[in-house]
Design a protein around this motif. Structure first.
Motif, PDB file in Angstrom:
ATOM      1  N   LEU A 247      81.553  90.020   6.985  1.00 47.85           N
ATOM      2  CA  LEU A 247      82.467  88.931   6.641  1.00 47.85           C
ATOM      3  C   LEU A 247      83.468  89.363   5.572  1.00 47.85           C
ATOM      4  O   LEU A 247      84.645  88.992   5.618  1.00 47.85           O
ATOM      5  CB  LEU A 247      81.675  87.712   6.171  1.00 47.85           C
ATOM      6  CG  LEU A 247      80.945  86.960   7.291  1.00 47.85           C
ATOM      7  CD1 LEU A 247      79.894  86.031   6.709  1.00 47.85           C
ATOM      8  CD2 LEU A 247      81.944  86.166   8.129  1.00 47.85           C
ATOM      9  N   LYS A 248      83.007  90.173   4.629  1.00 51.08           N
ATOM     10  CA  LYS A 248      83.919  90.697   3.608  1.00 51.08           C
ATOM     11  C   LYS A 248      85.032  91.511   4.264  1.00 51.08           C
ATOM     12  O   LYS A 248      86.222  91.341   3.946  1.00 51.08           O
ATOM     13  CB  LYS A 248      83.149  91.566   2.606  1.00 51.08           C
ATOM     14  CG  LYS A 248      84.037  92.204   1.537  1.00 51.08           C
ATOM     15  CD  LYS A 248      83.233  93.118   0.635  1.00 51.08           C
ATOM     16  CE  LYS A 248      82.957  94.456   1.279  1.00 51.08           C
ATOM     17  NZ  LYS A 248      84.182  95.312   1.361  1.00 51.08           N
ATOM     18  N   LEU A 249      84.656  92.361   5.194  1.00 51.67           N
ATOM     19  CA  LEU A 249      85.639  93.202   5.875  1.00 51.67           C
ATOM     20  C   LEU A 249      86.562  92.376   6.770  1.00 51.67           C
ATOM     21  O   LEU A 249      87.757  92.671   6.885  1.00 51.67           O
ATOM     22  CB  LEU A 249      84.928  94.274   6.693  1.00 51.67           C
ATOM     23  CG  LEU A 249      84.130  95.312   5.884  1.00 51.67           C
ATOM     24  CD1 LEU A 249      83.326  96.205   6.808  1.00 51.67           C
ATOM     25  CD2 LEU A 249      85.055  96.139   5.004  1.00 51.67           C
ATOM     26  N   MET A 250      86.037  91.340   7.414  1.00 49.98           N
ATOM     27  CA  MET A 250      86.866  90.492   8.257  1.00 49.98           C
ATOM     28  C   MET A 250      87.844  89.666   7.410  1.00 49.98           C
ATOM     29  O   MET A 250      88.976  89.409   7.834  1.00 49.98           O
ATOM     30  CB  MET A 250      85.998  89.571   9.119  1.00 49.98           C
ATOM     31  CG  MET A 250      85.087  90.295  10.103  1.00 49.98           C
ATOM     32  SD  MET A 250      85.905  91.598  11.072  1.00 49.98           S
ATOM     33  CE  MET A 250      87.083  90.662  12.035  1.00 49.98           C
TER      34      MET A 250
ATOM     35  N   GLU B 192      82.570  76.155  14.335  1.00 50.00           N
ATOM     36  CA  GLU B 192      82.619  75.513  13.019  1.00 50.00           C
ATOM     37  C   GLU B 192      81.926  76.355  11.956  1.00 50.00           C
ATOM     38  O   GLU B 192      82.428  76.491  10.828  1.00 50.00           O
ATOM     39  CB  GLU B 192      81.979  74.124  13.111  1.00 50.00           C
ATOM     40  CG  GLU B 192      82.790  73.157  13.971  1.00 50.00           C
ATOM     41  CD  GLU B 192      82.125  71.805  14.151  1.00 50.00           C
ATOM     42  OE1 GLU B 192      80.951  71.653  13.720  1.00 50.00           O
ATOM     43  OE2 GLU B 192      82.763  70.896  14.723  1.00 50.00           O
ATOM     44  N   LEU B 193      80.800  76.959  12.314  1.00 49.84           N
ATOM     45  CA  LEU B 193      80.061  77.760  11.340  1.00 49.84           C
ATOM     46  C   LEU B 193      80.824  79.014  10.938  1.00 49.84           C
ATOM     47  O   LEU B 193      80.854  79.385   9.756  1.00 49.84           O
ATOM     48  CB  LEU B 193      78.688  78.143  11.900  1.00 49.84           C
ATOM     49  CG  LEU B 193      77.638  77.036  11.968  1.00 49.84           C
ATOM     50  CD1 LEU B 193      76.389  77.539  12.682  1.00 49.84           C
ATOM     51  CD2 LEU B 193      77.282  76.536  10.567  1.00 49.84           C
TER      52      LEU B 193
ATOM     53  N   LEU C 286      80.536  78.466   3.345  1.00 47.59           N
ATOM     54  CA  LEU C 286      79.126  78.561   3.713  1.00 47.59           C
ATOM     55  C   LEU C 286      78.602  79.939   3.324  1.00 47.59           C
ATOM     56  O   LEU C 286      78.954  80.946   3.955  1.00 47.59           O
ATOM     57  CB  LEU C 286      78.947  78.344   5.219  1.00 47.59           C
ATOM     58  CG  LEU C 286      77.532  78.551   5.777  1.00 47.59           C
ATOM     59  CD1 LEU C 286      76.549  77.555   5.155  1.00 47.59           C
ATOM     60  CD2 LEU C 286      77.529  78.445   7.301  1.00 47.59           C
ATOM     61  N   PRO C 287      77.764  80.044   2.284  1.00 49.51           N
ATOM     62  CA  PRO C 287      77.165  81.336   1.938  1.00 49.51           C
ATOM     63  C   PRO C 287      76.260  81.824   3.064  1.00 49.51           C
ATOM     64  O   PRO C 287      75.590  81.028   3.728  1.00 49.51           O
ATOM     65  CB  PRO C 287      76.343  81.016   0.674  1.00 49.51           C
ATOM     66  CG  PRO C 287      76.921  79.743   0.137  1.00 49.51           C
ATOM     67  CD  PRO C 287      77.379  78.977   1.344  1.00 49.51           C
TER      68      PRO C 287
ATOM     69  N   PRO D  41      70.965  79.987   8.143  1.00 50.22           N
ATOM     70  CA  PRO D  41      69.899  79.423   8.989  1.00 50.22           C
ATOM     71  C   PRO D  41      69.756  77.915   8.855  1.00 50.22           C
ATOM     72  O   PRO D  41      69.593  77.202   9.848  1.00 50.22           O
ATOM     73  CB  PRO D  41      68.649  80.167   8.509  1.00 50.22           C
ATOM     74  CG  PRO D  41      69.163  81.463   7.973  1.00 50.22           C
ATOM     75  CD  PRO D  41      70.468  81.113   7.318  1.00 50.22           C
ATOM     76  N   GLY D  42      69.828  77.415   7.637  1.00 52.37           N
ATOM     77  CA  GLY D  42      69.714  75.980   7.421  1.00 52.37           C
ATOM     78  C   GLY D  42      70.885  75.221   8.003  1.00 52.37           C
ATOM     79  O   GLY D  42      70.710  74.159   8.627  1.00 52.37           O
ATOM     80  N   ALA D  43      72.100  75.756   7.808  1.00 58.21           N
ATOM     81  CA  ALA D  43      73.294  75.103   8.347  1.00 58.21           C
ATOM     82  C   ALA D  43      73.265  75.116   9.873  1.00 58.21           C
ATOM     83  O   ALA D  43      73.691  74.150  10.524  1.00 58.21           O
ATOM     84  CB  ALA D  43      74.547  75.805   7.831  1.00 58.21           C
ATOM     85  N   TRP D  44      72.775  76.200  10.442  1.00 51.82           N
ATOM     86  CA  TRP D  44      72.654  76.311  11.902  1.00 51.82           C
ATOM     87  C   TRP D  44      71.748  75.204  12.443  1.00 51.82           C
ATOM     88  O   TRP D  44      72.110  74.482  13.371  1.00 51.82           O
ATOM     89  CB  TRP D  44      72.075  77.681  12.251  1.00 51.82           C
ATOM     90  CG  TRP D  44      71.930  77.978  13.698  1.00 51.82           C
ATOM     91  CD1 TRP D  44      70.954  77.502  14.538  1.00 51.82           C
ATOM     92  CD2 TRP D  44      72.766  78.819  14.506  1.00 51.82           C
ATOM     93  NE1 TRP D  44      71.122  78.001  15.808  1.00 51.82           N
ATOM     94  CE2 TRP D  44      72.238  78.812  15.814  1.00 51.82           C
ATOM     95  CE3 TRP D  44      73.892  79.594  14.249  1.00 51.82           C
ATOM     96  CZ2 TRP D  44      72.788  79.540  16.862  1.00 51.82           C
ATOM     97  CZ3 TRP D  44      74.458  80.319  15.286  1.00 51.82           C
ATOM     98  CH2 TRP D  44      73.918  80.291  16.571  1.00 51.82           C
TER      99      TRP D  44
END
Length: 505
Positions: free
Chosen positions: A140-143, A367-368, A377-378, A383-386
Motif C-alpha cells: 500500500l505504501k508503494l501504491m 470500498e475497503l 483503514l489501518p 480483518p475486522g472491517a472485512w
C-alpha cells in the motif's frame, strides 16, 4: 509523410521490443504461480524486477518521447481511431503517465509484488493474516507513492483505477455500483423469501479431478479456446496471462468434492483467453492489438462463465456427457443440476458466489481498498472491517481470514483498482449478450445444439478485433448504441431466476 512513416515504424519497433520483454516477465510470473520451486522465490523477484526496470526504461525513453512528440500532430494521427492514430494517441497518454514514475519505484514495486504473492500463499494456507500484514502495508505504501507520482484530479484511487479502466473516475464507478446494489438488494431478498432451494449435495459428490480436467478442457476447446495457442494449468488462485501471440496461459484449481469450483473458474479464464486469442497478432504489443479495458475483458469471462455456462440450453447439451463421466450423478435430473449451479445465497467466497450476490463481494472490496489506500483503514484493522462489511451486505462473517481478507491474490499483487472491473464486466456482458441475440438470433437454440462459434465470431468482430481503437464507453456505444447501464444485467438475472425461484419476472 515519409519521415512520419519512418518515425512511426521506429516507435512501433521500440514498443514492440518492450512488449516482448513484458511477455518474458509474464512467463516468469506464470511459472512462479504454477510450478516454480518454493525456494526460488527470492531470485525470481530479482529477475522480475530487473525486467520491469528494463521495460519501464524502454517505454519512457527520451527516444520514445521524441518520436511521439513528432507524430502527435502529424497526418498519421488525424484519425484517432485508425490503427496509427490509436497507437499515437494511446501511447502518448501512457508515456505521459508512466514517465512520472521513478525507475527505482518501478523496480521496487515489481520486486515487492513477487515477494508479497509468495507470502500470501503461505498466509492463506495457514490462515495467518499477521504473516501477510507487513507485505500488505508495504504494498500500500508503494501504491500510494505510485498514485502520488502520477497525480490525480479527484482521488488517489483514480490514478490506479486508470491502469485497468482508462479515463474512468472513482466517483463514476461508485455511482454505477451503487445503482446496481440498490436494484440487486430487492432481487436477492425476493429469492431468499421464495422458500425454494436447490439440492446442493448434487455438486458435493465425488468428481475425480482427472475427469474434471478432461471435461473442462473439452468444453474450453468446443467454445473456441485454441490449445495449440494456449494451455491450462493448476494454481492457488485462477488467472489468465498472455505471454505473446499464440501463447495464452490459463489456470484453475480443483476440488474433488465440489464440481463448480474448477469448472466455472476454467470457463471464466477461458473467456479471458478467448479475448486474448482474438486480438490481432500483427498488432501485438501495440494499442490496436491490446484489450481496451479490464471491464471489457471481464465482460468476456463473465459472459462465457455465466450467461453461457450456467444457462439451461448449455446443460441440455452437456449434461448427458457429464453423467457418463461422473457416476456419482446417478439418475439426478438435469433440471436439478441446473438449479444447483444457479443457487443464490449469500456466501463468503467471491469466486464461488452466485451471479446475484457476486457484485456485493466486489462492492465490499472496492470500498475497503479505497479506505486502505487513503490510510483511513489501518491494515491491522482489515480483518475486522472485512467481517463488518460482510455482515452488513451479506449477513455473514467468519473467524477464518483464509475465507475472508486473505481469499484473493489481488492486493498481494498490487492490483489496487482492479476489483470494480468485475462488476463493470458483469454489466457490459449483459448489454453485449443482448445485442448479440439481436444480431445473431436464437442463442439458446444454438447452445442447446453445442453451437458456440457464432457468438465467438461476433465477439471477435465487435469486441476483440478493435483492440484499443475506441475507449470502452465509445466501443459500447458503437456496438450496443448505449453507454454502461446496469438494467440489462438486472433483466437477465430476473429472467433466469423467475422460473427457478417463482419470483416476479
Amino acid at each position: 509523410m515519409a519521415d512520419h512513416q519512418q518515425q512511426y515504424d521506429a516507435l512501433c519497433q521500440e514498443i514492440s521490443e518492450a512488449a516482448k520483454l513484458d511477455g518474458i516477465q509474464q512467463l516468469l510470473e506464470w511459472d512462479e504461480r504454477t510450478i516454480m520451486p518454493a525456494k526460488a522465490g527470492t531470485h525470481r523477484a530479482e529477475q522480475v524486477s530487473l525486467l520491469a526496470g528494463l521495460i519501464h526504461e524502454r517505454r519512457t525513453s527520451a527516444k520514445v518521447g521524441e518520436l511521439l512528440a513528432s507524430l502527435r500532430d502529424s497526418p498519421l494521427a488525424e484519425d484517432p481511431h485508425s490503427d496509427m492514430g490509436t497507437t499515437i494517441r494511446v501511447l502518448s497518454r501512457e508515456y505521459e503517465r508512466d514517465s512520472k514514475l521513478p525507475q527505482a519505484l518501478v523496480v521496487e514495486l515489481s520486486k515487492a509484488k513477487v515477494l508479497a504473492q509468495q507470502v500470501w500463499v503461505q498466509a492463506r494456507s495457514g490462515n495467518n493474516f499477521p504473516l501477510f500484514r507487513p507485505q500488505l502495508d508495504n504494498m500500500l505504501k508503494l501504491m500510494r507513492e505510485t498514485a502520488d507520482a502520477i497525480g490525480y484530479a479527484e482521488s488517489r484511487y483514480d490514478a490506479l483505477l486508470d491502469y485497468y479502466e482508462p479515463e474512468a473516475k472513482t466517483s463514476e464507478v461508485a455511482a454505477a455500483l451503487t445503482a446496481l446494489k440498490d436494484d440487486l438488494a430487492p432481487l436477492v431478498a425476493e429469492i431468499a423469501q421464495s422458500g425454494r432451494h436447490p439440492k446442493m449435495d448434487i455438486l458435493k459428490r465425488d468428481y475425480p479431478i482427472a475427469l474434471q480436467e478432461e471435461f473442462g478442457k473439452r468444453v474450453a476447446k468446443e467454445i473456441g479456446f485454441d490449445f495449440e495457442a494456449g494451455r491450462l494449468d493448476v494454481t492457488h488462485h485462477p488467472f489468465c496471462c498472455g505471454v505473446g501471440p499464440h501463447d495464452c496461459r490459463i489456470t484453475t484449481r480443483y476440488d474433488q468434492n465440489f464440481f463448480p469450483s474448477a469448472f466455472y473458474s476454467t470457463l471464466h479464464e477461458v473467456g479471458h483467453g478467448l479475448y486474448d486469442q482474438g486480438l490481432r497478432s500483427d498488432q501485438f504489443g501495440l494499442p490496436p492489438g491490446l484489450a481496451v479495458s479490464l471491464g471489457l475483458h471481464e465482460s468476456q469471462s463473465r459472459m462465457w462463465e455465466n450467461m453461457v455456462g450456467r444457462s439451461y440450453p448449455f446443460w441440455r447439451h452437456y449434461y448427458p456427457e457429464l453423467k457418463k463421466l461422473f457416476p456419482s450423478l446417478g439418475d439426478t435430473p438435469m433440471g436439478d443440476f441446473h438449479f444447483a449451479v444457479n443457487d443464490v445465497r449469500p456466501s463468503l467466497i467471491r469466486v464461488e458466489a452466485d451471479e446475484a450476490t457476486y457484485n456485493l463481494h466486489i462492492i465490499i472490496r472496492f470500498e475497503l481498498e479505497q479506505a486502505l489506500l487513503s490510510g483511513d483503514l489501518p491494515v491491522a484493522d482489515l480483518p475486522g472491517a472485512w467481517n463488518e462489511k460482510y455482515q452488513q451486505l451479506l449477513g455473514l462473517s467468519s473467524d477464518d481470514d483464509a475465507d475472508g481478507c486473505l481469499q484473493d491474490v489481488h492486493w498481494s499483487a498490487g492490483l489496487i483498482g482492479y476489483f470494480p472491473t468485475y462488476s463493470l464486466g458483469n454489466m457490459y456482458s449483459a448489454q453485449l449478450f443482448d445485442q448479440a441475440a439481436i444480431d445473431l438470433g436464437d442463442l439458446a437454440e444454438m447452445f442447446r445444439h453445442g453451437v458456440f462459434m457464432p457468438l465467438l465470431d461476433w465477439l471477435r468482430e465487435k469486441v476483440h478485433q478493435p483492440g484499443s481503437c475506441y475507449p470502452a464507453p465509445q466501443l459500447m456505444q458503437n456496438i450496443c448504441g448505449e453507454s454502461l447501464d446496469h438494467r440489462p444485467l438486472l433483466k437477465y438475472l430476473r429472467t433466469k431466476y423467475a422460473p427457478l425461484y417463482g419470483i416476479e419476472h
